[in-house]
Motif scaffolding. Structure first.
Motif, PDB file in Angstrom:
ATOM      1  N   THR A  32      97.737   9.332  35.877  1.00 18.25           N
ATOM      2  CA  THR A  32      96.896   8.421  36.660  1.00 18.25           C
ATOM      3  C   THR A  32      96.025   9.205  37.630  1.00 18.25           C
ATOM      4  N   ARG A  35      93.113  10.951  35.877  1.00 16.82           N
ATOM      5  CA  ARG A  35      92.024  10.049  35.502  1.00 16.82           C
ATOM      6  C   ARG A  35      91.235   9.600  36.735  1.00 16.82           C
ATOM      7  N   LEU A  36      91.933   9.373  37.831  1.00 12.04           N
ATOM      8  CA  LEU A  36      91.220   9.000  39.050  1.00 12.04           C
ATOM      9  C   LEU A  36      90.374  10.153  39.585  1.00 12.04           C
ATOM     10  N   TYR A  58      93.904   9.241  47.086  1.00  9.62           N
ATOM     11  CA  TYR A  58      95.215   8.827  46.578  1.00  9.62           C
ATOM     12  C   TYR A  58      96.305   9.711  47.154  1.00  9.62           C
ATOM     13  N   THR A  87     106.084   2.181  37.759  1.00  6.70           N
ATOM     14  CA  THR A  87     105.963   3.257  36.783  1.00  6.70           C
ATOM     15  C   THR A  87     107.226   3.477  35.955  1.00  6.70           C
ATOM     16  N   HIS A 240      98.105   1.182  33.860  1.00  2.77           N
ATOM     17  CA  HIS A 240      96.869   1.592  33.200  1.00  2.77           C
ATOM     18  C   HIS A 240      95.739   0.612  33.492  1.00  2.77           C
ATOM     19  N   MET A 243      94.627   1.031  37.102  1.00  2.00           N
ATOM     20  CA  MET A 243      93.862   2.268  37.258  1.00  2.00           C
ATOM     21  C   MET A 243      92.419   2.074  36.770  1.00  2.00           C
ATOM     22  N   LEU A 262      95.328   0.522  44.383  1.00  2.00           N
ATOM     23  CA  LEU A 262      96.347   0.514  43.325  1.00  2.00           C
ATOM     24  C   LEU A 262      97.618   1.100  43.912  1.00  2.00           C
TER      25      LEU A 262
END
Length: 432
Positions: A32, A35-36, A58, A87, A240, A243, A262
């Protein structure tokens, strides 16, 4: 209602890749974060002083991640819009003394985490993954993503009544996987194997958080590939989607009237009571520090939380064609029917009428249909992070999710369109 979004199978393809790459909560939050980062977010350390600059940020803590985006011009009392998820998934986790065996078999000692469907773990090719803690104070992720272990089922010849009386499994005696042959079981063999696999010096691992996972990858199923079968949909499907929604909301920048968040927690499957669980201080700490970093006071924090709404997104039960009597007779959520709104008057879910209106507005804006789930009165209802979040932080919380079959199985089943529809609804919610 807005025009319905055209189904993009690319979102579901990406979900399947995310599931396959995330065998543990630690891998899920690492993926995650990666990707962020590509969407322009940056990590901030809890031990550092935070600034109030705009942009995506984050925090990582163990198997949990909290990410948020501060638009230009956001005030200290600007409310938050939060997507909450978890998670972790029910599974088998390695014990502190993992090396065991009997009668010429080498085995790995495991403990049952959460409430898995135990029979779904039998006779499957299993890998091993998790987090290794090293002597120098650092950690290293490890993933043996190949057939390594197996929990062998007893042959029918030795349990003649299994098909008539049902399978009965003792969690201690019957769930220990085999991983080799040998009479000489030595303490340290499994850890030594993982050190070698991870390219670490011998004796460098002093602690571990390891869990078993199926190595069979997610796959489309059905005549028209309209279904998806895969592991850990409960609840990485929501992680997902959240995100993707956060990245989409951040792309709007200064147009946002809320601060989108998130919050993906660990340990939901065993009660959420940990420093990385929803019943811990992580989310509250991040929200409070974000307010203070923008020059806010205690009054600003109270104002921000008073206007905050959280969508607690977790999977729910689609009506089962072979067990329809187990469902409420007037509530039959179907796969690919859009996300579900979860309701329970005893507060096992946090949804009330005003929360329903918030979610309905988001779905209408996104052009996404939604369904309602309520349990059969004769059966106990599950719960989520929703009531915990509402009670701990005093914020309006609504329980939603995607309807699936085989919840808590090694391999769960959902509609191919539903993850995409959920992501669109969450995006509309975060954008306000």
């Amino acid at each position: 209602m807005s025009k319905p979004p055209r189904f993009d199978r690319g979102h579901t393809d990406d979900l399947m890749s995310f599931l396959a790459a995330s065998p543990t909560p630690y891998h899920a939050v690492a993926n995650t974060a990666e990707r962020l980062e590509k969407a322009g977010f940056r990590q901030v350390a809890e031990t550092d002083a935070w600034d109030g600059t705009a942009g995506g940020k984050y925090v990582l803590r163990g198997g949990a991640i909290v990410a948020w985006y501060v638009p230009e011009g956001a005030e200290a009392h600007t409310p938050f819009r939060i997507v909450g998820a978890h998670t972790d998934s029910p599974n088998l986790r390695v014990k502190p003394r993992p090396d065991s065996g009997a009668h010429g078999w080498r085995q790995v000692a495991v403990e049952i985490y959460g409430g898995p469907l135990l029979n779904s773990w039998l006779d499957r090719d299993l890998g091993l993954a998790g987090r290794l803690s090293l002597r120098d104070g650092t950690t290293r992720l490890v993933d043996v993503d190949r057939p390594l272990l197996r929990v062998p089922q007893l042959a029918i010849h030795l349990d003649r009544a299994v098909n008539s009386d049902g399978l009965k499994l003792d969690k201690q005696r019957h769930m220990q996987p085999v991983w080799g042959l040998g009479e000489d079981v030595r303490d340290g063999d499994l850890v030594a194997f993982l050190e070698e696999t991870a390219g670490l010096p011998e004796g460098s691992v002093t602690g571990w958080d390891l869990m078993v996972h199926p190595v069979e990858p997610p796959a489309y199923l059905g005549r028209d590939r309209e279904l998806v079968a895969g592991p850990r949909m409960d609840n990485l499907l929501s992680v997902h989607a959240g995100m993707a929604a956060l990245a989409a909301a951040a792309a709007r920048g200064s147009d946002l009237s809320y601060i989108p968040v998130l919050a993906a927690f660990d340990h939901e499957e065993n009660g959420s009571q940990s420093d990385t669980g929803a019943d811990g201080p992580l989310l509250g700490s991040v929200l409070e520090r974000s307010v203070h970093a923008r020059g806010g006071s205690l009054e600003d924090r109270a104002r921000a939380l008073a206007g905050t709404v959280c969508l607690s997104s977790d999977t729910g039960h689609a009506v089962h064609p072979n067990y329809a009597e187990r469902h409420d007779p007037t509530h039959h959520p179907r796969v690919d029917g859009g996300p579900i709104l979860k309701v329970n008057v005893n507060n096992r879910y946090a949804t009330d009428g005003s929360g329903r209106a918030v979610f309905a507005a988001a779905c209408e804006k996104a052009g996404v249909p939604f369904q309602t789930f309520v349990s059969n009165n004769a059966m106990p209802c599950g719960t989520t992070i929703g009531p915990i979040t509402a009670a701990r932080h005093g914020i309006k919380t609504v329980d939603i999710g995607v309807a699936i079959l085989s919840m808590h199985s090694v391999r769960e089943l959902c509609g191919a369109k539903d993850p995409f529809l959920l992501a669109n609804a969450l995006t509309a919610f975060l954008e306000g």
